[in-house]
Design a protein around this motif. Structure first.
Motif, mmCIF file in Angstrom:
data_model
loop_
_atom_site.group_PDB
_atom_site.id
_atom_site.type_symbol
_atom_site.label_atom_id
_atom_site.label_comp_id
_atom_site.label_asym_id
_atom_site.label_seq_id
_atom_site.Cartn_x
_atom_site.Cartn_y
_atom_site.Cartn_z
ATOM 1 N N ASP A 152 -6.038 1.509 -2.436
ATOM 2 C CA ASP A 152 -6.318 1.923 -1.059
ATOM 3 C C ASP A 152 -5.121 1.725 -0.132
ATOM 4 O OD1 ASP A 152 -8.908 2.648 -1.710
ATOM 5 O OD2 ASP A 152 -9.733 0.675 -1.220
ATOM 6 N N ILE A 153 -4.073 1.085 -0.631
ATOM 7 C CA ILE A 153 -2.888 0.835 0.193
ATOM 8 C C ILE A 153 -1.971 2.056 0.158
ATOM 9 C CG2 ILE A 153 -0.838 -0.603 0.505
ATOM 10 C CD1 ILE A 153 -2.377 -2.873 -0.867
ATOM 11 N N VAL A 154 -1.665 2.602 1.332
ATOM 12 C CA VAL A 154 -0.764 3.754 1.430
ATOM 13 C C VAL A 154 0.680 3.272 1.543
ATOM 14 C CG1 VAL A 154 -0.173 5.842 2.721
ATOM 15 C CG2 VAL A 154 -2.572 5.112 2.540
ATOM 16 N N TYR A 155 0.927 2.399 2.507
ATOM 17 C CA TYR A 155 2.248 1.770 2.604
ATOM 18 C C TYR A 155 2.152 0.494 3.427
ATOM 19 C CZ TYR A 155 2.925 3.896 7.302
ATOM 20 O OH TYR A 155 2.814 4.275 8.620
ATOM 21 N N ASP A 187 2.496 -6.418 -7.968
ATOM 22 C CA ASP A 187 2.681 -6.358 -9.422
ATOM 23 C C ASP A 187 2.251 -5.010 -9.997
ATOM 24 O OD1 ASP A 187 3.350 -7.264 -11.961
ATOM 25 O OD2 ASP A 187 1.365 -8.122 -12.330
ATOM 26 N N SER A 188 2.793 -3.929 -9.428
ATOM 27 C CA SER A 188 2.428 -2.583 -9.876
ATOM 28 C C SER A 188 3.610 -1.641 -9.697
ATOM 29 C CB SER A 188 1.228 -2.069 -9.078
ATOM 30 O OG SER A 188 0.998 -0.698 -9.331
ATOM 31 N N ASP A 189 3.829 -0.778 -10.674
ATOM 32 C CA ASP A 189 4.909 0.207 -10.596
ATOM 33 C C ASP A 189 4.629 1.281 -9.555
ATOM 34 O OD1 ASP A 189 6.359 -1.057 -12.573
ATOM 35 O OD2 ASP A 189 5.479 0.133 -14.196
ATOM 36 N N ASP A 190 3.406 1.327 -9.045
ATOM 37 C CA ASP A 190 3.067 2.333 -8.036
ATOM 38 C C ASP A 190 3.722 2.045 -6.690
ATOM 39 O OD1 ASP A 190 1.493 3.812 -9.751
ATOM 40 O OD2 ASP A 190 -0.353 2.763 -9.209
ATOM 41 N N PHE A 191 4.131 0.797 -6.470
ATOM 42 C CA PHE A 191 4.684 0.422 -5.175
ATOM 43 C C PHE A 191 6.206 0.342 -5.240
ATOM 44 C CE2 PHE A 191 0.312 -0.945 -5.108
ATOM 45 C CZ PHE A 191 -0.105 -0.517 -3.847
ATOM 46 N N VAL A 192 6.845 1.091 -4.322
ATOM 47 C CA VAL A 192 8.300 1.219 -4.327
ATOM 48 C C VAL A 192 8.842 0.927 -2.932
ATOM 49 C CG1 VAL A 192 10.240 2.707 -4.934
ATOM 50 C CG2 VAL A 192 8.003 3.081 -6.010
ATOM 51 N N GLN A 193 9.884 0.141 -2.862
ATOM 52 C CA GLN A 193 10.512 -0.150 -1.572
ATOM 53 C C GLN A 193 11.389 1.029 -1.174
ATOM 54 O OE1 GLN A 193 12.607 -3.871 -1.526
ATOM 55 N NE2 GLN A 193 13.158 -3.725 0.641
ATOM 56 N N CYS A 194 11.189 1.523 0.058
ATOM 57 C CA CYS A 194 11.972 2.688 0.491
ATOM 58 C C CYS A 194 12.980 2.356 1.590
ATOM 59 C CB CYS A 194 11.064 3.838 0.925
ATOM 60 S SG CYS A 194 10.169 3.552 2.447
ATOM 61 N N ASN A 195 12.846 1.198 2.221
ATOM 62 C CA ASN A 195 13.880 0.690 3.120
ATOM 63 C C ASN A 195 13.704 -0.819 3.228
ATOM 64 O OD1 ASN A 195 12.126 0.034 5.435
ATOM 65 N ND2 ASN A 195 11.985 2.248 5.773
ATOM 66 N N ILE A 199 7.287 -0.734 2.036
ATOM 67 C CA ILE A 199 6.910 -0.517 0.638
ATOM 68 C C ILE A 199 5.909 0.631 0.606
ATOM 69 C CG2 ILE A 199 5.778 -1.510 -1.386
ATOM 70 C CD1 ILE A 199 6.589 -4.290 -0.265
ATOM 71 N N VAL A 200 6.134 1.592 -0.269
ATOM 72 C CA VAL A 200 5.314 2.805 -0.322
ATOM 73 C C VAL A 200 4.543 2.868 -1.636
ATOM 74 C CG1 VAL A 200 5.460 5.326 -0.537
ATOM 75 C CG2 VAL A 200 6.771 4.150 1.233
#
Length: 241
Positions: A152-155, A187-195, A199-200
C-alpha cells in the motif's frame, strides 16, 4: 511460543519481571541473565523474540549503562536487527539515545507500574516474528502500535523534521529515520531510492521523464524528482527489477 530474555542483576526485580512475563502465557519461554556474558551467550544459543533490559547493571559504577552496551552489540547480529527491546531504567530521560541509536521499542522507568509494563509486554509479543509478517511494517504513533502493508506504500519522503509515508489511502506522518534504516526495514526489491530523501515503490511508477528527472505515479497527480547521482541505479532497478 515466544522466547523472552530478561537482563537484570537484581534478584527481586528479576523475580517480579519473570512473573509479569509468565502472565502473558505459560507457554512462553523466559530466559534470565544477570550479566552481559550470560545474556550474549543465551542470545546466541536461542532465538529471542523480546529483550527486557535493565540499563544499569552495576549501580556502584558511575555512568554504568551495561544494558545499552548489550543492546548496541545485539543490534549487530543480523537476526536481531529489529527484535523488540524494552529498556527498564532509573535514568531520567534515556529516550533520545534509546530510540535513535538502538531502535528500542519502548522504555519504562523505575519504579514502574506492573499493569503498565504487563500491557507493554503483551503489545510487544503480538508483533509477528515469522515470515508471515514480511509483507508488513510496524511502527508506533502516539503510543499505539500500527501496521502497514508494504504493497500500500506508494512512496516515502524523509527529512530531518520527519517522514511522510504516502499510501494508496492517506499519508502517515512519523519521526525522522535515516533512509538506509527505512530501506532495511522494508526489506524489499520493490522499494528504490530516487533521491536523498525519497524512496519509491516501483510498482506504482506511471511515467519517468529521464531528461527532466522526475517520476509520476499511477492514479496520482504528484511527482518526485530523480536525483542526478541516483538516476542510473533508479532507472535500472525500476525497469529491470
Amino acid at each position: 511460543m515466544k522466547t523472552i530474555l530478561i537482563l537484570e542483576d537484581n534478584a527481586r526485580e528479576m523475580e517480579r519481571l519473570v512473573k509479569i512475563v509468565r502472565e502473558q502465557g505459560t507457554q512462553n519461554e523466559v530466559i534470565c541473565a544477570v550479566n552481559l556474558e550470560q545474556a550474549y551467550h543465551m542470545a546466541m544459543e536461542k532465538s529471542i523474540d523480546l529483550f527486557l533490559l535493565d540499563i544499569i547493571l552495576d549501580p556502584r559504577t558511575s555512568g554504568d549503562a551495561s544494558g545499552m552496551k548489550f543492546a548496541d552489540h545485539i543490534r549487530e547480529v543480523e537476526r536481531y536487527h529489529f527484535t523488540p527491546i524494552i529498556f527498564i531504567t532509573g535514568l531520567e530521560d534515556p529516550s533520545l539515545y534509546a530510540y535513535s541509536d538502538v531502535q528500542c521499542y519502548s522504555y519504562i522507568e523505575k519504579p514502574y507500574d506492573t499493569k503498565q509494563l504487563s500491557e507493554l509486554i503483551k503489545e510487544t509479543l503480538m508483533i509477528p516474528t515469522d515470515s508471515s509478517a514480511s509483507d508488513r511494517v510496524y511502527y508506533r504513533r502516539d503510543g499505539i502500535l500500527l501496521k502497514l502493508c508494504k504493497e500500500d506504500i506508494v512512496y516515502i519522503e524523509n527529512g530531518r523534521s520527519g517522514r511522510v509515508i504516502h499510501t494508496t489511502a492517506d499519508e502517515r506522518y512519523l519521526p525522522y529515520k535515516p533512509v538506509k534504516e527505512i530501506l532495511k526495514e522494508l526489506d524489499s526489491d520493490d522499494f528504490v531510492q530516487c533521491n536523498r530523501f525519497v524512496i519509491v515503490n516501483r510498482n506504482y511508477v506511471e511515467t519517468i521523464d529521464s531528461v527532466n528527472r522526475y517520476v509520476t505515479f499511477k492514479n496520482r497527480t504528484d511527482s518526485v524528482e530523480i536525483g542526478l547521482t541516483y538516476k542510473k541505479n533508479f532507472l535500472r532497478r525500476v525497469f529491470n527489477g
